[in-house]
Enzyme design. Structure first.
Site, PDB file in Angstrom:
ATOM      1  N   ASP A 286     -21.287  13.545 -12.098  1.00 52.45           N
ATOM      2  CA  ASP A 286     -20.818  13.011 -10.808  1.00 52.45           C
ATOM      3  C   ASP A 286     -19.337  12.624 -10.933  1.00 52.45           C
ATOM      4  O   ASP A 286     -18.989  11.455 -11.019  1.00 52.45           O
ATOM      5  CB  ASP A 286     -21.687  11.807 -10.427  1.00 52.45           C
ATOM      6  CG  ASP A 286     -21.414  11.304  -9.020  1.00 52.45           C
ATOM      7  OD1 ASP A 286     -20.670  11.981  -8.279  1.00 52.45           O
ATOM      8  OD2 ASP A 286     -21.953  10.222  -8.675  1.00 52.45           O
TER       9      ASP A 286
ATOM     10  N   GLY B 291     -17.470   5.583  -7.336  1.00 58.04           N
ATOM     11  CA  GLY B 291     -16.211   6.178  -7.768  1.00 58.04           C
ATOM     12  C   GLY B 291     -15.274   5.183  -8.419  1.00 58.04           C
ATOM     13  O   GLY B 291     -14.307   5.562  -9.066  1.00 58.04           O
TER      14      GLY B 291
ATOM     15  N   GLU C  77       0.818  -1.216   0.000  1.00 58.33           N
ATOM     16  CA  GLU C  77       0.000   0.000   0.000  1.00 58.33           C
ATOM     17  C   GLU C  77       0.855   1.272   0.000  1.00 58.33           C
ATOM     18  O   GLU C  77       1.948   1.298   0.551  1.00 58.33           O
ATOM     19  CB  GLU C  77      -0.897   0.045   1.246  1.00 58.33           C
ATOM     20  CG  GLU C  77      -1.917  -1.061   1.334  1.00 58.33           C
ATOM     21  CD  GLU C  77      -1.390  -2.295   2.047  1.00 58.33           C
ATOM     22  OE1 GLU C  77      -0.161  -2.426   2.204  1.00 58.33           O
ATOM     23  OE2 GLU C  77      -2.220  -3.128   2.442  1.00 58.33           O
TER      24      GLU C  77
END
Ligand SMILES: *[C@@H]1O[C@H](CO)[C@@H](O)[C@H](O)[C@H]1NC(C)=O
Ligand SMILES: *[C@@H]1O[C@H](CO)[C@@H](O)[C@H](O)[C@H]1NC(C)=O
Ligand SMILES: *[C@@H]1O[C@H](CO)[C@@H](O)[C@H](O)[C@H]1NC(C)=O
Length: 265
Positions: A114, A212, A92
């Site tokens: 959006d 998203g 990560e």
């Protein structure tokens, strides 16, 4: 101000049953993605490490996501190179937002436009686990029936426990705007800035917490999970932000209005 935005956002989510931001269930009818196979996929997390939305890394300094994922820049952390969200795997990378750029036409009651870009405080390092998302050219489309893949970490948080969960993905066909906008389905609520995808029999879809995240067709991010009516409902396909309608806006936001000859990819 950020607290206000956060409250505003929570209110929006309580009133708009359509938004796909809240964590209630995960990608419907899909399967686990191979570890770190979608390297541009990022997780948007709250400062308490709760995943709430997906996104795509489009530049070392920029993440593309849905405008309704805006919970305020002070509340957000972006995680790239993740696979099992909530478990540290050593791949990560974390970055805080420097600036949020919501599209000026975004309308939270219609879900039109959006789309939001997040500028990071520090760049992500591109490596075996982190890469940039290929975007479609301005104005290009995908025909009805074309199979695309949507991915996300949307998951069930009822009970408050943080369940380690791997990235999941599902294949869904594009549904024409005519069919999606018809009185049998979304009845006029689909704008040209949206694309729909789902099977006529339902059962496979994105859901809450997947907002998203990328809908990938022909290897490019043509859509972003935006809204719907339930999840996996045969009558209502998933609705996605049509990224190709915003390619110019994305390039101009990242590179400035004058850099016409220097688009990435
Ligand atoms: C959002 O769309 C609705 C319905 O078209 C409209 O009434 C409203 O004024 C719009 N809001 C903004 C902020 O543009
Ligand atoms: C379309 O939008 C209107 C206004 O937001 C809403 O009341 C209605 O339920 C929506 N219809 C469908 C089928 O999504
Ligand atoms: C969907 O229908 C509404 C109402 O007829 C219309 O205004 C809108 O342009 C249509 N959307 C698309 C993508 O054609």
């Amino acid at each position: 101000m950020n607290l206000l935005m956060c409250l505003f956002c929570l209110l929006l989510d309580l009133t708009s049953i359509h938004s796909r931001m809240l964590m209630q269930s995960r990608i419907i009818g899909g399967h686990a993605a191979a570890p770190n196979s979608i390297k541009y996929m990022v997780s948007l997390q709250s400062t308490s490490s709760q995943h709430f939305c997906g996104g795509s890394l489009v530049h070392r300094y920029w993440v593309l996501t849905a405008a309704h994922c805006n919970i305020g820049e002070d509340q957000m952390m972006i995680v790239a190179g993740d696979y099992k969200v909530n478990i540290f795997e050593g791949t990560e990378q974390y970055a805080k937002p420097h600036r949020l750029v919501t599209h000026p036409l975004y309308n939270s009651s219609t879900n039109n436009a959006d789309i939001m870009l997040i500028k990071l405080r520090a760049p992500m390092v591109l490596n075996k686990f982190v890469s940039l998302a290929p975007l479609p050219r301005q104005g290009t489309g995908v025909v009805e029936g074309h199979l695309c893949q949507v991915s996300g970490w949307g998951h069930n948080s009822v009970g408050g426990g943080q369940v380690p969960i791997e990235l999941r993905t599902v294949t869904v066909p594009i549904v024409s705007a005519a069919r999606c906008n018809s009185s049998d389905s979304f009845n006029g609520n689909i704008t040209t800035n949206m694309i729909c995808a789902g099977y006529q029999s339902g059962g496979k879809d994105a859901c809450k917490g997947d907002s998203g995240g990328p809908l990938v067709c022909r290897g490019r991010v043509y859509g972003m999970v935006s809204w719907g009516n339930g999840c996996g409902d045969a009558k209502f396909p998933g609705v996605y932000t049509a990224v190709s309608r915003f390619r110019r806006w994305i390039d101009q936001t990242i590179y400035g209005p004058h850099l016409r000859c220097f688009g990435y990819r």
